[in-house]
Design a protein around this motif. Structure first.
Motif, mmCIF file in Angstrom:
data_model
loop_
_atom_site.group_PDB
_atom_site.id
_atom_site.type_symbol
_atom_site.label_atom_id
_atom_site.label_comp_id
_atom_site.label_asym_id
_atom_site.label_seq_id
_atom_site.Cartn_x
_atom_site.Cartn_y
_atom_site.Cartn_z
ATOM 1 N N ILE A 148 76.317 39.306 29.914
ATOM 2 C CA ILE A 148 76.624 38.709 28.559
ATOM 3 C C ILE A 148 77.056 37.320 28.606
ATOM 4 C CG2 ILE A 148 77.883 38.997 26.356
ATOM 5 C CD1 ILE A 148 75.867 41.540 27.389
ATOM 6 N N THR A 149 77.991 36.826 29.387
ATOM 7 C CA THR A 149 78.693 35.735 29.406
ATOM 8 C C THR A 149 78.138 34.720 30.397
ATOM 9 O OG1 THR A 149 80.567 36.126 30.849
ATOM 10 C CG2 THR A 149 80.790 36.584 28.460
ATOM 11 N N ARG A 150 77.366 35.278 31.459
ATOM 12 C CA ARG A 150 76.942 34.635 32.777
ATOM 13 C C ARG A 150 78.073 34.292 33.634
ATOM 14 N NH1 ARG A 150 72.280 37.021 33.551
ATOM 15 N NH2 ARG A 150 71.052 37.065 31.298
ATOM 16 N N ASN A 151 79.203 34.395 33.527
ATOM 17 C CA ASN A 151 80.345 34.162 34.393
ATOM 18 C C ASN A 151 80.243 34.804 35.619
ATOM 19 O OD1 ASN A 151 81.394 32.393 32.636
ATOM 20 N ND2 ASN A 151 82.667 33.804 31.577
ATOM 21 N N ILE A 152 80.708 34.347 36.781
ATOM 22 C CA ILE A 152 80.693 34.953 37.999
ATOM 23 C C ILE A 152 81.903 35.874 38.440
ATOM 24 C CG2 ILE A 152 80.201 34.484 40.501
ATOM 25 C CD1 ILE A 152 77.941 33.544 38.147
ATOM 26 N N TYR A 153 81.904 37.001 38.875
ATOM 27 C CA TYR A 153 82.933 37.783 39.170
ATOM 28 C C TYR A 153 82.775 38.236 40.856
ATOM 29 C CZ TYR A 153 84.122 38.475 34.503
ATOM 30 O OH TYR A 153 84.506 38.128 32.949
ATOM 31 N N PHE A 154 83.866 37.856 41.574
ATOM 32 C CA PHE A 154 83.776 37.993 42.902
ATOM 33 C C PHE A 154 84.847 38.399 43.700
ATOM 34 C CE2 PHE A 154 84.950 33.648 42.020
ATOM 35 C CZ PHE A 154 85.452 33.201 43.278
ATOM 36 N N THR A 155 84.833 38.773 44.925
ATOM 37 C CA THR A 155 86.176 39.079 45.531
ATOM 38 C C THR A 155 86.662 38.368 46.725
ATOM 39 O OG1 THR A 155 84.838 40.776 47.003
ATOM 40 C CG2 THR A 155 85.581 41.639 44.888
ATOM 41 N N ASP A 156 87.967 38.329 47.039
ATOM 42 C CA ASP A 156 88.250 37.890 48.326
ATOM 43 C C ASP A 156 89.088 38.705 48.950
ATOM 44 O OD1 ASP A 156 89.089 35.804 50.202
ATOM 45 O OD2 ASP A 156 90.631 34.988 48.960
ATOM 46 N N THR A 157 88.226 39.207 50.136
ATOM 47 C CA THR A 157 88.595 40.621 50.695
ATOM 48 C C THR A 157 90.153 40.509 51.204
ATOM 49 O OG1 THR A 157 86.649 41.159 51.312
ATOM 50 C CG2 THR A 157 88.297 42.063 52.602
ATOM 51 N N SER A 158 90.753 39.303 51.684
ATOM 52 C CA SER A 158 92.081 39.317 52.180
ATOM 53 C C SER A 158 92.719 37.812 52.185
ATOM 54 C CB SER A 158 92.176 39.662 53.556
ATOM 55 O OG SER A 158 93.400 39.449 54.159
ATOM 56 N N ALA A 159 93.850 37.544 52.134
ATOM 57 C CA ALA A 159 94.380 36.242 52.023
ATOM 58 C C ALA A 159 94.914 35.945 53.498
ATOM 59 C CB ALA A 159 95.438 36.354 51.195
ATOM 60 N N VAL A 160 94.812 37.037 54.415
ATOM 61 C CA VAL A 160 95.177 36.746 55.899
ATOM 62 C C VAL A 160 94.338 36.774 56.780
ATOM 63 C CG1 VAL A 160 96.923 37.736 57.594
ATOM 64 C CG2 VAL A 160 97.442 37.987 54.931
ATOM 65 N N TYR A 161 93.280 37.714 56.654
ATOM 66 C CA TYR A 161 92.104 37.960 57.852
ATOM 67 C C TYR A 161 91.015 37.743 57.490
ATOM 68 C CZ TYR A 161 96.132 41.214 59.437
ATOM 69 O OH TYR A 161 97.423 41.660 59.863
ATOM 70 N N ASP A 162 90.053 36.894 58.201
ATOM 71 C CA ASP A 162 89.074 36.500 57.567
ATOM 72 C C ASP A 162 88.022 37.392 58.379
ATOM 73 O OD1 ASP A 162 88.801 35.936 60.455
ATOM 74 O OD2 ASP A 162 88.608 33.666 60.264
ATOM 75 N N LEU A 163 86.635 37.003 58.357
ATOM 76 C CA LEU A 163 85.694 38.060 58.709
ATOM 77 C C LEU A 163 85.552 38.258 60.219
ATOM 78 C CD1 LEU A 163 83.139 39.814 58.523
ATOM 79 C CD2 LEU A 163 81.616 37.767 58.609
ATOM 80 N N ARG A 164 85.893 37.506 60.903
ATOM 81 C CA ARG A 164 86.367 37.721 62.431
ATOM 82 C C ARG A 164 87.324 38.517 62.717
ATOM 83 N NH1 ARG A 164 86.914 31.497 63.846
ATOM 84 N NH2 ARG A 164 88.118 31.758 62.109
ATOM 85 N N ASN A 165 88.495 38.794 61.984
ATOM 86 C CA ASN A 165 89.525 39.555 62.078
ATOM 87 C C ASN A 165 89.585 40.654 61.079
ATOM 88 O OD1 ASN A 165 90.981 37.884 64.413
ATOM 89 N ND2 ASN A 165 90.756 36.422 62.658
ATOM 90 N N SER A 166 88.593 41.112 60.645
ATOM 91 C CA SER A 166 88.651 42.113 59.447
ATOM 92 C C SER A 166 88.900 43.550 60.074
ATOM 93 C CB SER A 166 87.268 42.165 58.940
ATOM 94 O OG SER A 166 86.312 42.619 60.009
#
Length: 609
Positions: A148-166
């Motif tokens: 409807i609005t074309r706004n983007i909704y997304f996630t940030d999986t963690s504030a501590v662990y990046d993909l390498r340390n998932s």
């Protein structure tokens, strides 16, 4: 290619089996498609791979490199030949994708570079957000566009662990994930939810009232309200012990949602992939196991586009659109059964004739079929089917990348002496006192994408000339004494999607010409196509074009296998005017006549994108 086939067998009760088939393999250096974004249902789509690229797939062309997310990416370092997680911050790693058909822009959630966007020209994506409310993104993951609005909704999986340390985040039960919104008008990022346990997928409802977000670590789905009296609040709508590690969520054309997840096999305590269909309230309407296709490899997304469901996984090098369909059972009353199984068999059947075979083979007329594939899966264990109509969904991949099969996957082909066929059969076992039920359908298989050549294929042109001296059969005296010369060139290697092309010129001919034809032949010695190049006498030294469309159902890529082969030839046939020719219809080029001259050349056919 997508083949939709259906078969209905009227038994008591009735059983119907329908299926579609396609396998889409990534280019050699491509691995780990995390997410998909379609330009339109069933059409071109995008996917991100481990070397930092976003690939674009077009049904008639295949995969091409479209965009990349890291300004530091180099071909030498990010070549896709090694899966080194430490290269991620340099090469980039596209995760969630969403396409806006109005602006023709592709939005990308990159695990290292945050939120980006790229226009239809591709290339380096533009970074539009790297953090929110003073906190930088650590691991951007899922992504969706509000219809409807074309706004983007997304996630940030963690504030501590990046993909390498998932993996460490999973072990620590990390709960620092966030759900965010990017306003396309103000370019501002707002945090909607905090303290999510492994925020993964995000999907907005069709009316824009809410967004679903999955928690990979927390094993649950939450609904966050965007409008109405509950706007700004959230609630858990799905937390099921049999559905764990939920990943991406995608809205379907019907308005419900598909979730890529896993379930625990109690006997072995192993996780196997599943896809789950739920409505906006979390009510489960369908659960499909993908163990037969992916083993214990987790899937990252299941997305419906057109009539098919596409499956992606970071653990494979293909986008799986498996054999996808349903078994439909119509019964006036409930029935008990001892299990419902689906099996697929693919084989090459050979017919031998005369002195080309041994005594035993000649007696029976056939040789033992060559098995290409033989698989079977359980669709439903022993139990009872209720009265009325029951639909049982199934999914199966004929061949996974790297999987050993009994034979190469040859294309479906039905010839005189060679038949290549793939059959799907569903069997319902009912015990000794009842007749078992069965239904079978054939699926049409084309070449594996890994075997398909990129277009265009440069045709190999063969130069030919036809004179009275090149003919191996007798000619009428007036034709042989008067002489003739026809020269030209013709393609002897061409794509099944392209015509046979070339040209010819009648330089001299003492006898008037009745017609010039081109014949397409299988080496099985069956005439499968004829095209008139010229009808009536031909002006001398006039170049005539050759243009022949290949008949789809009667041709396939040339096959040179050990026990059998399928080869093709093309013949240029010149008919001279004579009293004898008037008494006979146009004849097969395998039986030369006194008034015919011809030249036969080998023809190799290949499949291209």
């Amino acid at each position: 290619m997508v083949s939709i086939l259906s078969i209905l067998v009227f038994c008591f009760p009735a059983v119907a089996l329908s299926a579609s088939f396609r396998q889409i393999f990534l280019p050699p250096a491509g691995f780990g498609p995390e997410s998909l974004a379609f330009e339109f249902p069933g059409g071109a789509f995008y996917t991100g791979v481990s070397d930092g690229r976003v690939l674009r797939y077009q049904p008639l062309i295949g995969f091409t490199s479209f965009a990349f997310t890291s300004p530091n990416r180099t071909m030498a370092l990010c070549d896709g030949t090694t899966d080194d997680p430490d290269k991620g911050p340099i090469c980039g790693r596209p995760f969630g994708l969403a396409y806006n058909p109005i602006t023709r822009q592709l939005y990308i959630a990159d695990a290292y570079y945050g939120l980006l966007v790229v226009d239809s020209n591709g290339g380096l994506a533009k970074q539009i957000a790297t953090g929110a409310e003073g906190q930088p993104f650590v691991f951007c993951n899922g992504l969706d566009i509000d219809p409807i609005t074309r706004n983007i909704y997304f996630t940030d999986t963690s504030a501590v662990y990046d993909l390498r340390n998932s993996t460490k985040g999973l072990q620590a039960n990390d709960s620092t994930g966030r759900l965010l919104k990017y306003d396309v008008r103000t370019n501002q990022v707002t945090v909607l939810m905090r303290n999510l346990s492994g925020a993964a997928g995000a999907a907005v409802s069709g009316d824009g009232r809410f967004v679903l977000v999955s928690e990979f670590v927390g094993n649950r789905i939450q609904r966050y309200w965007l409008t109405g009296s509950n706007a700004g609040t959230s609630e858990i709508i799905l937390s099921n012990l049999n559905i764990v590690r939920p990943n991406n969520i995608k809205r379907t054309i019907l308005g419900d949602f598909l979730i890529a997840a896993a379930t625990v096999i109690q006997a072995s305590q192993t996780l196997v992939p599943i896809r789950v269909r739920v409505d906006g309230s979390g009510t489960i309407s369908e659960t499909v196991s993908l163990e037969a296709q992916y083993g214990s490899t987790r899937i990252s997304e299941a997305q419906q586009s057109g009539l098919s469901v596409y499956v992606s996984s970071r653990g494979v090098n293909f986008v799986g659109e498996p054999v996808e369909g349903k078994i439909v059972i119509n019964s006036p009353s409930s029935i008990s059964h001892h299990g419902i199984r689906l099996s697929v068999t693919g084989s090459v059947n050979l017919q031998v004739r005369g002195g080309s075979a041994g005594v035993i083979e000649s007696f029976y007329g056939v040789v033992k079929p060559i098995t290409i594939v033989s698989k079977s899966i359980e669709v439903k264990p022993s139990g009872k089917i209720g009265s009325g109509t029951t639909e049982l969904p199934f999914t199966m991949v004929l061949k996974k990348s790297g999987e050993k099969s009994l034979g190469r996957f040859y294309e479906t082909f039905h010839g005189t002496d060679i038949s290549i066929q793939y059959l799907f059969t569903v069997d319902i076992a009912r015990g000794y006192l009842y007749k078992s039920l069965s239904a079978t359908t054939e699926v049409i298989v084309e070449s594996d994408k890994a075997d398909v050549l990129e277009r265009p294929v440069s045709p190999e042109m063969a130069i030919f000339y036809i004179t009275q001296d090149t003919q191996r059969h007798p000619l009428l005296p007036e034709i042989k004494s008067g002489g003739f010369r026809v020269t030209g060139r013709i393609s002897t290697l061409c794509s099944l999607l392209d015509p046979i092309s070339g040209e010819l010129t009648v330089e001299t001919s003492a006898v008037p010409i009745s017609s010039i034809d081109i014949h397409l032949l299988r080496v099985e010695s069956v005439l499968i196509g004829e095209k008139i190049i010229a009808d009536g006498d031909v002006c001398r030294n006039l170049t005539l074009p050759i243009y022949v469309i290949l008949p789809r159902l009667l041709t396939c890529p040339s096959v040179f296998a050990g026990p059998f082969s399928i080869e093709f030839k093309v013949s240029i046939v010149i008919s001279f005017q004579s009293e004898l020719s008037k008494l006979h219809k146009k004849s097969d080029p395998r039986t030369p006549r006194l008034w015919l001259a011809m030249e036969t050349l080998p023809l190799e056919l290949v499949r291209t994108r």
